[in-house]
Motif scaffolding. Sequence first.
Motif, PDB file in Angstrom:
ATOM      1  N   ASP A 132      60.920  46.646  44.125  1.00  0.00           N
ATOM      2  CA  ASP A 132      60.155  47.875  44.282  1.00  0.00           C
ATOM      3  C   ASP A 132      60.383  48.788  43.076  1.00  0.00           C
ATOM      4  O   ASP A 132      61.484  48.821  42.512  1.00  0.00           O
ATOM      5  CB  ASP A 132      60.580  48.629  45.543  1.00  0.00           C
ATOM      6  N   GLU A 133      59.372  49.544  42.717  1.00  0.00           N
ATOM      7  CA  GLU A 133      59.504  50.489  41.609  1.00  0.00           C
ATOM      8  C   GLU A 133      59.827  51.882  42.138  1.00  0.00           C
ATOM      9  O   GLU A 133      59.327  52.298  43.181  1.00  0.00           O
ATOM     10  CB  GLU A 133      58.219  50.526  40.775  1.00  0.00           C
ATOM     11  N   VAL A 134      60.691  52.574  41.387  1.00  0.00           N
ATOM     12  CA  VAL A 134      61.094  53.929  41.732  1.00  0.00           C
ATOM     13  C   VAL A 134      60.821  54.830  40.539  1.00  0.00           C
ATOM     14  O   VAL A 134      61.255  54.542  39.412  1.00  0.00           O
ATOM     15  CB  VAL A 134      62.596  53.982  42.102  1.00  0.00           C
ATOM     16  N   ILE A 135      60.099  55.927  40.763  1.00  0.00           N
ATOM     17  CA  ILE A 135      59.783  56.883  39.712  1.00  0.00           C
ATOM     18  C   ILE A 135      60.962  57.837  39.536  1.00  0.00           C
ATOM     19  O   ILE A 135      61.422  58.458  40.491  1.00  0.00           O
ATOM     20  CB  ILE A 135      58.520  57.698  40.055  1.00  0.00           C
ATOM     21  N   GLY A 152      68.426  47.390  43.839  1.00  0.00           N
ATOM     22  CA  GLY A 152      67.461  46.347  43.513  1.00  0.00           C
ATOM     23  C   GLY A 152      66.131  46.866  43.034  1.00  0.00           C
ATOM     24  O   GLY A 152      65.188  46.091  42.835  1.00  0.00           O
ATOM     25  N   ALA A 153      66.035  48.177  42.836  1.00  0.00           N
ATOM     26  CA  ALA A 153      64.775  48.771  42.408  1.00  0.00           C
ATOM     27  C   ALA A 153      64.560  48.599  40.907  1.00  0.00           C
ATOM     28  O   ALA A 153      65.509  48.394  40.143  1.00  0.00           O
ATOM     29  CB  ALA A 153      64.745  50.253  42.757  1.00  0.00           C
ATOM     30  N   VAL A 154      63.311  48.724  40.506  1.00  0.00           N
ATOM     31  CA  VAL A 154      62.945  48.755  39.098  1.00  0.00           C
ATOM     32  C   VAL A 154      62.609  50.206  38.756  1.00  0.00           C
ATOM     33  O   VAL A 154      61.582  50.731  39.207  1.00  0.00           O
ATOM     34  CB  VAL A 154      61.724  47.862  38.812  1.00  0.00           C
ATOM     35  N   PRO A 155      63.475  50.904  38.011  1.00  0.00           N
ATOM     36  CA  PRO A 155      63.196  52.311  37.713  1.00  0.00           C
ATOM     37  C   PRO A 155      62.071  52.461  36.701  1.00  0.00           C
ATOM     38  O   PRO A 155      62.006  51.720  35.712  1.00  0.00           O
ATOM     39  CB  PRO A 155      64.528  52.820  37.149  1.00  0.00           C
ATOM     40  N   ARG A 156      61.185  53.405  36.964  1.00  0.00           N
ATOM     41  CA  ARG A 156      60.127  53.771  36.021  1.00  0.00           C
ATOM     42  C   ARG A 156      60.411  55.204  35.575  1.00  0.00           C
ATOM     43  O   ARG A 156      60.222  56.151  36.341  1.00  0.00           O
ATOM     44  CB  ARG A 156      58.748  53.677  36.684  1.00  0.00           C
ATOM     45  N   ALA A 174      52.393  56.249  35.798  1.00  0.00           N
ATOM     46  CA  ALA A 174      53.631  55.599  36.256  1.00  0.00           C
ATOM     47  C   ALA A 174      53.490  54.981  37.635  1.00  0.00           C
ATOM     48  O   ALA A 174      54.187  54.010  37.959  1.00  0.00           O
ATOM     49  CB  ALA A 174      54.776  56.615  36.256  1.00  0.00           C
ATOM     50  N   PHE A 175      52.613  55.521  38.465  1.00  0.00           N
ATOM     51  CA  PHE A 175      52.447  54.997  39.828  1.00  0.00           C
ATOM     52  C   PHE A 175      51.638  53.700  39.811  1.00  0.00           C
ATOM     53  O   PHE A 175      50.698  53.543  39.028  1.00  0.00           O
ATOM     54  CB  PHE A 175      51.755  56.028  40.716  1.00  0.00           C
ATOM     55  N   SER A 176      52.043  52.778  40.689  1.00  0.00           N
ATOM     56  CA  SER A 176      51.337  51.505  40.811  1.00  0.00           C
ATOM     57  C   SER A 176      51.442  51.010  42.252  1.00  0.00           C
ATOM     58  O   SER A 176      52.043  51.678  43.109  1.00  0.00           O
ATOM     59  CB  SER A 176      51.941  50.469  39.862  1.00  0.00           C
ATOM     60  N   THR A 179      55.023  50.922  43.492  1.00  0.00           N
ATOM     61  CA  THR A 179      55.814  52.153  43.625  1.00  0.00           C
ATOM     62  C   THR A 179      56.205  52.363  45.081  1.00  0.00           C
ATOM     63  O   THR A 179      55.355  52.455  45.960  1.00  0.00           O
ATOM     64  CB  THR A 179      55.019  53.371  43.127  1.00  0.00           C
ATOM     65  N   ARG A 180      57.491  52.456  45.310  1.00  0.00           N
ATOM     66  CA  ARG A 180      57.995  52.668  46.666  1.00  0.00           C
ATOM     67  C   ARG A 180      58.557  54.068  46.861  1.00  0.00           C
ATOM     68  O   ARG A 180      58.466  54.626  47.946  1.00  0.00           O
ATOM     69  CB  ARG A 180      59.090  51.632  46.981  1.00  0.00           C
ATOM     70  N   ALA A 181      59.137  54.647  45.803  1.00  0.00           N
ATOM     71  CA  ALA A 181      59.807  55.936  45.983  1.00  0.00           C
ATOM     72  C   ALA A 181      59.795  56.745  44.690  1.00  0.00           C
ATOM     73  O   ALA A 181      59.613  56.213  43.588  1.00  0.00           O
ATOM     74  CB  ALA A 181      61.248  55.728  46.453  1.00  0.00           C
ATOM     75  N   VAL A 182      60.000  58.048  44.868  1.00  0.00           N
ATOM     76  CA  VAL A 182      60.168  58.995  43.765  1.00  0.00           C
ATOM     77  C   VAL A 182      61.493  59.705  43.982  1.00  0.00           C
ATOM     78  O   VAL A 182      61.817  60.110  45.109  1.00  0.00           O
ATOM     79  CB  VAL A 182      59.034  60.032  43.751  1.00  0.00           C
ATOM     80  N   ILE A 183      62.279  59.839  42.926  1.00  0.00           N
ATOM     81  CA  ILE A 183      63.511  60.622  43.000  1.00  0.00           C
ATOM     82  C   ILE A 183      63.268  61.939  42.276  1.00  0.00           C
ATOM     83  O   ILE A 183      62.856  61.952  41.109  1.00  0.00           O
ATOM     84  CB  ILE A 183      64.694  59.879  42.360  1.00  0.00           C
TER      85      ILE A 183
END
Length: 406
Positions: A132-135, A152-156, A174-176, A179-183
Amino acid sequence: MKQTGPGTGNTPADPNVKKYFSTRPSRADNFTESVIREMTRLALKHNAINLAQGFPDFPCPPELKAAACNAVNDDINQYAITWGAKDLRDALAERVGKFNGMRFDPETEITVTCGSTEAMMASMLAVIQPGDEVIVPEPFYENYGPDAQISGAVPRFVPLKDDFSIDEEKWKEAFSKRTRAVILNTPNNPTGKVFTRKELSFIADLCIDHDAVAITDEIYEHIVYDGHRHLSLASLDGMRDRTITIGSFSKTYSVTGWRVGYALADEGLTGRIRKIHDFLTVGAPAPLQRACVAALMLPESYYVGLAQDYDRRRRILFDGLRNAGFSCQLPEGAYYIFTDITGFGMTDTEFARFLIGKIGVAAVPGSSFYHEGGETKLRFTFSKKDGTLEEACRRLEKLEEIITPA
């Protein structure tokens, strides 16, 4: 005679086996130790003033000390309920409703953790699947990158503008679908940025459109200046059930060593967070949870005084840094000043070590807040006594004798 060999349990260690296990790939290989904590160790070694790590050198409120001592003496020394003592969750629900305008059920939507650090890690593990990608807005607090990798996330990483405002086009890019979460950290460490309602509403819309979860770190919520106001993302329309709001007692009440934080989320998200939390730490220290109830009972004047005291310290350090040749702006919130050191002719790491060894003041290299870059930045904290900051500023005046900024 002591026997050795197969079947005896005393087989001599094979050095090749030890080497094999220590060199096998690990997720820990993807990041370094904390640079902030490293600077603290160097400050202690060189007897430097520690403006690197954000902990106060002044005492917490006396009511908290008394409450902690009383809790221990009252034998509140065994496990509390895993997700937090009931009296603390009840007090948190009341305080959050009053200050943040959000309602959470203390029985099903509040989890007390071992600091905001564990709250962030438990939250990410609770919502992230590997890949999962995280912004992550950049610059960012140094824990967020390793947190993403551990989960295990892929940071963007999405860079903020030079004034630390949001670049809407870069956020949209950046969103796709992954994208699972934003910090989001507001007020922000290291920049001091307080995100506006307009910026938060823009992020909220992106989260809703892409079905993403927001994880917000709001531990500096009471430390804001110049008329800025903290706003919780979860309080905006459509965000109540897709936001995990993280808070802590560490900064607001000057008890960073107590390690008591919390996560606020809807019942579904909280159920997952509590499972992870249970097996990470079981629970936060029981007597200190009792003392944190006393913290939440402090009058509103306490929070007014807190912001005023930090405003004064902010200006002491700001003036000292500017006089010493640093380029910086007054932060809008939190208790850090993020400086530009381009004129000093060193990288951030070189200059940080120089300041510790030659000037006697510790700061944090800016690159620890970036995925790539930051070599022209240093972060200083003003979470110190006035006298400590004044002495640090006197020491920094020596820079003029050694280096002439370009």
